[in-house]
Design a protein around this motif. Structure first.
Motif, PDB file in Angstrom:
ATOM      1  N   LEU A 132       0.727  -1.178  -0.237  1.00 26.44           N
ATOM      2  CA  LEU A 132      -0.064   0.126  -0.071  1.00 26.44           C
ATOM      3  C   LEU A 132       0.961   1.479   0.015  1.00 26.44           C
ATOM      4  O   LEU A 132       0.609   2.377  -0.659  1.00 26.44           O
ATOM      5  N   SER A 133       1.882   1.134   0.600  1.00 30.22           N
ATOM      6  CA  SER A 133       2.817   2.314   0.839  1.00 30.22           C
ATOM      7  C   SER A 133       3.563   2.445  -0.553  1.00 30.22           C
ATOM      8  O   SER A 133       3.371   3.920  -0.962  1.00 30.22           O
ATOM      9  N   GLY A 170      18.603  12.502   4.505  1.00 29.82           N
ATOM     10  CA  GLY A 170      18.346  11.956   5.611  1.00 29.82           C
ATOM     11  C   GLY A 170      16.971  12.099   6.170  1.00 29.82           C
ATOM     12  O   GLY A 170      16.070  11.272   6.455  1.00 29.82           O
ATOM     13  N   SER A 171      16.503  13.342   5.964  1.00 26.75           N
ATOM     14  CA  SER A 171      15.049  13.827   6.329  1.00 26.75           C
ATOM     15  C   SER A 171      14.092  13.157   5.235  1.00 26.75           C
ATOM     16  O   SER A 171      12.929  12.672   5.806  1.00 26.75           O
ATOM     17  N   ALA A 183      11.168  10.413   6.434  1.00 25.79           N
ATOM     18  CA  ALA A 183       9.799  10.682   5.904  1.00 25.79           C
ATOM     19  C   ALA A 183       9.216   9.494   5.320  1.00 25.79           C
ATOM     20  O   ALA A 183       8.057   8.912   5.606  1.00 25.79           O
ATOM     21  N   VAL A 184      10.069   8.615   4.376  1.00 30.61           N
ATOM     22  CA  VAL A 184       9.491   7.409   4.016  1.00 30.61           C
ATOM     23  C   VAL A 184       9.337   6.458   4.993  1.00 30.61           C
ATOM     24  O   VAL A 184       8.269   5.756   4.839  1.00 30.61           O
ATOM     25  N   LEU A 185      10.259   6.544   5.810  1.00 29.56           N
ATOM     26  CA  LEU A 185      10.119   5.146   7.037  1.00 29.56           C
ATOM     27  C   LEU A 185       8.829   5.291   7.685  1.00 29.56           C
ATOM     28  O   LEU A 185       8.488   4.530   8.138  1.00 29.56           O
ATOM     29  N   VAL A 186       8.808   6.669   8.094  1.00 33.66           N
ATOM     30  CA  VAL A 186       7.722   7.279   8.987  1.00 33.66           C
ATOM     31  C   VAL A 186       6.252   6.686   8.020  1.00 33.66           C
ATOM     32  O   VAL A 186       5.244   6.202   8.679  1.00 33.66           O
ATOM     33  N   HIS A 187       6.276   6.993   6.897  1.00 29.15           N
ATOM     34  CA  HIS A 187       5.015   6.655   6.077  1.00 29.15           C
ATOM     35  C   HIS A 187       4.705   5.171   6.038  1.00 29.15           C
ATOM     36  O   HIS A 187       3.727   4.606   6.464  1.00 29.15           O
ATOM     37  N   VAL A 188       5.951   4.459   5.949  1.00 30.13           N
ATOM     38  CA  VAL A 188       5.918   3.011   6.007  1.00 30.13           C
ATOM     39  C   VAL A 188       5.382   2.452   7.143  1.00 30.13           C
ATOM     40  O   VAL A 188       4.530   1.475   7.362  1.00 30.13           O
ATOM     41  N   ALA A 189       5.983   2.949   8.324  1.00 35.93           N
ATOM     42  CA  ALA A 189       5.724   2.317   9.604  1.00 35.93           C
ATOM     43  C   ALA A 189       4.351   2.727  10.076  1.00 35.93           C
ATOM     44  O   ALA A 189       3.788   1.963  10.769  1.00 35.93           O
ATOM     45  N   THR A 190       3.845   3.649   9.603  1.00 35.59           N
ATOM     46  CA  THR A 190       2.412   4.221  10.051  1.00 35.59           C
ATOM     47  C   THR A 190       1.418   3.231   9.394  1.00 35.59           C
ATOM     48  O   THR A 190       0.711   2.687  10.110  1.00 35.59           O
ATOM     49  N   ASN A 191       1.532   2.866   8.036  1.00 32.74           N
ATOM     50  CA  ASN A 191       0.948   1.897   7.642  1.00 32.74           C
ATOM     51  C   ASN A 191       0.880   0.447   8.361  1.00 32.74           C
ATOM     52  O   ASN A 191       0.110  -0.133   8.361  1.00 32.74           O
ATOM     53  N   LEU A 192       2.273   0.159   8.675  1.00 35.81           N
ATOM     54  CA  LEU A 192       2.465  -1.213   9.192  1.00 35.81           C
ATOM     55  C   LEU A 192       1.869  -1.145  10.542  1.00 35.81           C
ATOM     56  O   LEU A 192       1.155  -2.315  10.827  1.00 35.81           O
ATOM     57  N   SER A 193       1.923  -0.175  11.239  1.00 31.51           N
ATOM     58  CA  SER A 193       1.125   0.053  12.477  1.00 31.51           C
ATOM     59  C   SER A 193      -0.378   0.060  12.397  1.00 31.51           C
ATOM     60  O   SER A 193      -1.225  -0.728  13.154  1.00 31.51           O
TER      61      SER A 193
END
Length: 199
Positions: free
Chosen positions: A79-80, A125-126, A130-140
């Motif tokens: 989905l991400s 790095g930012s 941002a990409v990791l936050v997006h993926v982590a949000t979907n995983l959560s």
């Protein structure tokens, strides 16, 4: 107030009806956020309006993401990727629409070329974060639900406010401190409530 918008979005999009106890806990968390923001010296009506719009959009995104993953049996990572691919044309169009009259993009690249090497590294790095936050949000959201994801992010918000009070010279009032305490109590109660739902 994202947690309130998320509960409303789950009701409208997924048809989820919260228990009376969970509704009370969410209201306690929202009240804590409200109290901790009272006396904000940088208050801006436009700023707070945009924050509320952001909260509403974030809540609807989380609830619709959960529904999409459930209906189509899509993993969070897929989905991400799809979201990023589908959003790319809209983001590029928006950037060009904003940039054409202002010439922001050429100016930004010119400054980037003149900046020390640490700046591009920080920028990349930012972007990665941002990409990791997006993926982590979907995983959560996939593992739990949209409301739990939002409530968990409230912990981060409380920590940010606390650090801001320590590092930015912000003088907290007793009402602000009570607001933070109420928000923390609400978060702990939310965690216990969700745990009881699982066991």
């Amino acid at each position: 107030f994202t947690v309130v918008f998320t509960m409303a979005s789950e009701f409208l999009i997924e048809g989820k009806i919260p228990s009376r106890r969970l509704l009370t806990i969410v209201c306690v968390m929202a009240m804590g956020s409200f109290l901790s923001a009272i006396g904000d010296l940088t208050f801006s009506l436009t700023g707070y309006f945009l924050v509320f719009i952001n909260n509403a959009l974030t809540a609807s995104y989380l609830a619709s993401s959960k529904r999409t993953m459930t209906m189509l049996d899509l993993p969070a990572a897929t989905l991400s990727s799809l979201t990023a691919l589908l959003a790319a044309p809209f983001v590029c169009t928006l950037c060009l629409a904003v940039d054409v009259p202002r010439g922001v993009i050429p100016t930004a690249f010119h400054r980037l070329a003149e900046a020390p090497i640490a700046f591009p590294a920080t920028l990349l790095g930012s972007i990665a974060v941002a990409v990791l936050v997006h993926v982590a949000t979907n995983l959560s959201t996939e593992a739990a639900d949209a409301l739990t994801t939002t409530a968990a992010s409230q912990v981060k918000n409380v920590a940010q406010v606390g650090l801001g009070m320590l590092s930015w010279g912000y003088k907290a009032t007793p009402v602000n401190m009570v607001g933070l305490a109420v928000a923390v109590v609400g978060q702990v109660a939310f965690g216990f409530e969700k745990y009881e739902e699982l066991v």
